[in-house]
Design a protein around this motif. Sequence first.
Motif, short mmCIF file in Angstrom:
data_model
loop_
_atom_site.label_atom_id
_atom_site.label_comp_id
_atom_site.label_asym_id
_atom_site.label_seq_id
_atom_site.Cartn_x
_atom_site.Cartn_y
_atom_site.Cartn_z
N ASP A 35 -3.47 -2.77 -7.65
CA ASP A 35 -2.81 -2.99 -6.36
C ASP A 35 -1.72 -1.94 -6.14
O ASP A 35 -1.17 -1.37 -7.08
CB ASP A 35 -2.16 -4.38 -6.34
N ARG A 36 -1.39 -1.72 -4.86
CA ARG A 36 -0.35 -0.75 -4.52
C ARG A 36 1.02 -1.42 -4.62
O ARG A 36 1.64 -1.77 -3.61
CB ARG A 36 -0.58 -0.24 -3.08
N GLU A 37 1.49 -1.62 -5.81
CA GLU A 37 2.79 -2.24 -6.01
C GLU A 37 3.52 -1.53 -7.14
O GLU A 37 3.03 -1.47 -8.27
CB GLU A 37 2.64 -3.73 -6.33
N PHE A 38 4.70 -1.02 -6.82
CA PHE A 38 5.47 -0.24 -7.78
C PHE A 38 6.87 -0.80 -7.91
O PHE A 38 7.43 -1.30 -6.93
CB PHE A 38 5.57 1.22 -7.32
N TYR A 39 7.40 -0.71 -9.10
CA TYR A 39 8.80 -1.12 -9.30
C TYR A 39 9.73 0.01 -8.84
O TYR A 39 9.65 1.13 -9.35
CB TYR A 39 9.05 -1.43 -10.78
N ILE A 40 10.57 -0.29 -7.88
CA ILE A 40 11.62 0.64 -7.46
C ILE A 40 12.95 -0.06 -7.74
O ILE A 40 13.21 -1.13 -7.19
CB ILE A 40 11.51 0.95 -5.95
N VAL B 193 17.05 10.11 -6.24
CA VAL B 193 16.21 9.44 -7.23
C VAL B 193 15.30 8.43 -6.54
O VAL B 193 14.08 8.38 -6.80
CB VAL B 193 17.08 8.75 -8.31
N LEU B 194 15.85 7.63 -5.66
CA LEU B 194 15.02 6.64 -4.97
C LEU B 194 13.95 7.31 -4.14
O LEU B 194 12.80 6.85 -4.07
CB LEU B 194 15.90 5.74 -4.08
N GLU B 195 14.31 8.41 -3.50
CA GLU B 195 13.33 9.14 -2.70
C GLU B 195 12.18 9.64 -3.58
O GLU B 195 11.01 9.50 -3.23
CB GLU B 195 14.03 10.31 -2.01
N LEU C 251 11.19 8.47 -6.54
CA LEU C 251 10.38 7.36 -7.06
C LEU C 251 9.45 6.80 -5.99
O LEU C 251 8.27 6.54 -6.25
CB LEU C 251 11.29 6.24 -7.60
N LYS C 252 9.97 6.67 -4.77
CA LYS C 252 9.14 6.10 -3.71
C LYS C 252 8.04 7.04 -3.27
O LYS C 252 6.88 6.63 -3.12
CB LYS C 252 10.02 5.73 -2.50
N THR C 253 8.37 8.31 -3.05
CA THR C 253 7.34 9.23 -2.53
C THR C 253 6.31 9.55 -3.60
O THR C 253 5.12 9.65 -3.30
CB THR C 253 7.97 10.52 -1.99
N ASP C 254 6.74 9.68 -4.85
CA ASP C 254 5.76 9.95 -5.92
C ASP C 254 4.82 8.77 -6.11
O ASP C 254 3.60 8.95 -6.33
CB ASP C 254 6.46 10.29 -7.23
N ALA C 255 5.37 7.56 -6.04
CA ALA C 255 4.52 6.37 -6.17
C ALA C 255 3.50 6.32 -5.04
O ALA C 255 2.30 6.13 -5.26
CB ALA C 255 5.38 5.10 -6.18
N ALA C 256 3.97 6.53 -3.82
CA ALA C 256 3.07 6.46 -2.66
C ALA C 256 2.00 7.55 -2.75
O ALA C 256 0.81 7.30 -2.53
CB ALA C 256 3.87 6.62 -1.37
N ARG C 257 2.43 8.77 -3.09
CA ARG C 257 1.46 9.86 -3.15
C ARG C 257 0.44 9.63 -4.26
O ARG C 257 -0.76 9.81 -4.10
CB ARG C 257 2.17 11.19 -3.39
N SER C 258 0.90 9.20 -5.43
CA SER C 258 -0.04 9.00 -6.54
C SER C 258 -1.05 7.89 -6.20
O SER C 258 -2.22 7.99 -6.55
CB SER C 258 0.70 8.67 -7.83
N TYR C 259 -0.59 6.88 -5.45
CA TYR C 259 -1.53 5.82 -5.08
C TYR C 259 -2.50 6.30 -4.00
O TYR C 259 -3.69 5.99 -4.04
CB TYR C 259 -0.81 4.55 -4.63
N ASP C 260 -2.00 7.09 -3.05
CA ASP C 260 -2.90 7.68 -2.04
C ASP C 260 -3.99 8.50 -2.74
O ASP C 260 -5.17 8.42 -2.40
CB ASP C 260 -2.11 8.59 -1.09
N HIS C 261 -3.58 9.29 -3.70
CA HIS C 261 -4.54 10.14 -4.42
C HIS C 261 -5.50 9.31 -5.27
O HIS C 261 -6.67 9.66 -5.42
CB HIS C 261 -3.78 11.16 -5.28
#
Lengths: 303, 303, 303, 303
Positions: free
Chosen positions: A129-134, A163-165, A167-177
């Motif tokens: 699932d697309r769920e990440f700990y931030i 840091v938050l930026e 974590l959030k963008t890397d998580a989103a991008r890695s899940y998109d990929h």
Amino acid sequence: MPLTPDQISEIESARATPRHTLRAVSEGMEAHLYRAHEVLDHGFVRVIDYMGDDGAIVQAARVSYGAGTKAARDDAGLIRYLMRHWHSTPFEMCEVKLHVKLPIFVARQWIRHRTANVNEYSARYSIMDREFYIPAPEQLAAQSQVNNQGRGAVLDGPEAARVLEILKTDAARSYDHYEEMLSQEGKQGLARELARMNLPANIYTQWYWKTDLHNLFHFLRLRADRHAQYEIRVYAETIARIVADWVPAAYGAFEDYRMGGATLSAKGLDCLRRMLAGEAVTQENSGMSKGEWREFEQLIAGN
Amino acid sequence: MPLTPDQISEIESARATPRHTLRAVSEGMEAHLYRAHEVLDHGFVRVIDYMGDDGAIVQAARVSYGAGTKAARDDAGLIRYLMRHWHSTPFEMCEVKLHVKLPIFVARQWIRHRTANVNEYSARYSIMDREFYIPAPEQLAAQSQVNNQGRGAVLDGPEAARVLEILKTDAARSYDHYEEMLSQEGKQGLARELARMNLPANIYTQWYWKTDLHNLFHFLRLRADRHAQYEIRVYAETIARIVADWVPAAYGAFEDYRMGGATLSAKGLDCLRRMLAGEAVTQENSGMSKGEWREFEQLIAGN
Amino acid sequence: MPLTPDQISEIESARATPRHTLRAVSEGMEAHLYRAHEVLDHGFVRVIDYMGDDGAIVQAARVSYGAGTKAARDDAGLIRYLMRHWHSTPFEMCEVKLHVKLPIFVARQWIRHRTANVNEYSARYSIMDREFYIPAPEQLAAQSQVNNQGRGAVLDGPEAARVLEILKTDAARSYDHYEEMLSQEGKQGLARELARMNLPANIYTQWYWKTDLHNLFHFLRLRADRHAQYEIRVYAETIARIVADWVPAAYGAFEDYRMGGATLSAKGLDCLRRMLAGEAVTQENSGMSKGEWREFEQLIAGN
Amino acid sequence: MPLTPDQISEIESARATPRHTLRAVSEGMEAHLYRAHEVLDHGFVRVIDYMGDDGAIVQAARVSYGAGTKAARDDAGLIRYLMRHWHSTPFEMCEVKLHVKLPIFVARQWIRHRTANVNEYSARYSIMDREFYIPAPEQLAAQSQVNNQGRGAVLDGPEAARVLEILKTDAARSYDHYEEMLSQEGKQGLARELARMNLPANIYTQWYWKTDLHNLFHFLRLRADRHAQYEIRVYAETIARIVADWVPAAYGAFEDYRMGGATLSAKGLDCLRRMLAGEAVTQENSGMSKGEWREFEQLIAGN
């Protein structure tokens, strides 16, 4: 919110149908069954099943034919005795099964406790699932300057924001990929067991985890400790509150002898006796290293 | 008879008070709870508690939010698949706790199964009961001539009578002496932890024993096997019947794939394929030793 | 004397042929290899093999490419740190394999330590030797009047003599009967797996026992403790002396933090702080039960 | 190349200094000690230490005073017997300690084998290296259409190129961001235990891993199997080759009875006997489900 309406409805339905049993029942634990205790931003702890109660510890210690003693007070006294003298097998006679949703980097610490049974959601077989700990802002801590494996002060504004930026963008991008690699629209689609390798360690996984009360206490002592990483400690603290409702006498003994207690070395005991006899003991005449002495001083000062 | 009126009354009282629970319930197992299944001349097996049912295996394998599937038939199919492919962790999600009374020489074999929790009646702390295992005449077997750790024919009249006489009188005398050494009438009385050393290995002890279904199946495969010593096999067979009532689908799969199944070596598979292709395979051209070939022949002949 | 000339000659021959290895070598342990350390009247402990040394603990804690650090002093400091903070996995990286000869009632306590590997001499397959543990006069203790699982004063003359007579004659008779039941002269001979049930718990058995250093320390803490039964404690003390030669730094830390140390409860810590602050603390205002207070007083008095 | 010149020099130095020992030595294993066997693009397996050889298995099975038998041939026969009859404890008497470098998603499968000792490189305490597993083109497989947890055909050109691009750039970016978050140049620097959560599952970690031969065989049976994921299978195959040099007789028995062997169900055995008796058995009259019958047919056809 960690649960979908379907999941909530499954939980409600499981809670709606009490049945008869002849087994030991812990009313405190029945109240927890199946409910999701939220932990971190998307995680939870749910009690799926349990075996035994305070009486079961006494019953096993006595290898008795019936249940525990009549008097709950006697049971509590025996349980305290067993805990104080490191009897482990009676506590192993209680068992609990949890459903836990947790970030992978927490799961990697947790799984080091080997005396447990585990069924984890399979990323070879299924799609994550697309769920990440931030982390919440107040948990965004700097590296400790005194402890290689600890946290220091909370990060300041721009650094925290960056840091938050990340974590959030890397998580989103890695899940998109991840989704792109898996996709079979107009192409073959990478095997799930390979695509998952692109996902970072803050993605959530889930598992069924079952262990006995003795090993659970060991887990809690190490993971609810203030030196444990915050992200696993909040799971341990949640479980500790559940255990307090499940086996109140055993949990009380555990709190007094393990969580709140401390171990002194032979040197520490010797210093203590000299201090009680009125001697002025210092690091120099203690026989301890500076590090040990500092820990000893903190212990007897109570901080 | 293994139970005293007091013990029977404790059991009846435990069975008289059903309570409500939200946990998974196995009706087949509820019927067994607390009752003593007699084994050998003074032994028994009693179910004290259990966790899970067939549905719990499926639920854990799927890491699901609710219970198992709606259709019991689908559950059974998945359970068979898990057993066939040596998945062990879903079966670990069921747990059972037994109270067992058994001779010490049986307990010494049993305890070799390490993945279990045990509380044994303490002969340091308490006084043992005067109960010894004396084999029934049809179990008084001669040493096997072909198998160093097996039994041959049943002993003949005078020899059998002499063996029974020895076992009975030595047991009685050793217990008389045990009591005499412990006695504090007019003397100090030897420590219990020392006096017990005079007792033979056929005296009965008892313990609470708790394990998960995967490890229980492993125990049953080894101990309900025809090569196991009779005196532990009857305990395993008693437990097997209980498990069949507890988790019928899992037990069915276990019977087909483990108890009734067999493992072939690479050489054995090769011979089999040649035989199915019409070749006359003999020990000489099999690549097996005489011992292996004999076991292979027995396997394919089904005896 | 526990060893026959043949056995001594096997041991000498094993010690006569050093070979080259690239593995970590502990000179202190090489001196022990294969030699029989006598324990009780017929028992022994022999080191059969070992893996690792103090350096191996450090090497594993650091997941390093080479051996431990250059400076033995740094290694000892790190090892003390690991022990103080309950790190267990680096100590698991050392392993030892022992050959032990011991009475069955000792073996039954010993086997409760489950995280170990065991091969025991099989009384189903082989015939037991005529060797029984008979306590030395100074070990013939009365039942303790204050501790249900302890010993009191040494027995007086006639009672002691009677106990020794019982133990010796019962052992001799049971072994005579064991041989008679097994005998195939003019008869069938009872199966070994049955005949053994007549033998008392003070007969000697033997096994190969292998465990890691962490679990060995746990064994030593419980079994070399003064509350352990004398007959297992002498084995633990013998092993402790061997371990001190094998991994001197780790053993030193173990002695200070575990054997010589003690655990205080939260209540105990609180009382201690009040006492150090000059308050007169008594059982009444301690929050402890009488039993706990007595143990606490003994601890801080050092007896 | 997985090793730095410094690491290679540490390995060479460890190999340069043979010492004397009285312990059992396996020449085949000495040749492997400390050397790095390369696996995948940056991983390796290194033997750090071992205990025992083929003779040690026999020695323990016999609980003998000296080494194994004189004749290696007798040892091999006994070892085959032990393997065939599922004796596990003699194989537990050999132990091996490995240093392994492996991607985190492989480590997560590996750690499920609980009967082992592990010290992993700590990303709370230390900074991870910039090394990621990027599959070779021939390993870039599509999701299997028939097996939810398997691979299908190798990916075609543009899709393969896109997958590789994603894996490489995401790995590089996540590591750049990891370094940026950790950096203390002009800022506080995020705690290591938090920063690591941004790293994907194909980053390499390393650990010391120690287990006994019985449990290692179990690991190899599951992980060197053709159904295991390729990325862990190559580690298992590397270890299998090392074990073949370490304990050749035990490995030979393992290959024949476990790796090359197969387990038949009671139904399968029944069908086989009917086929050998000339009957035409089909899925319809076999009593098996379609899935079971397909597996059965493959087994007896040998593919």
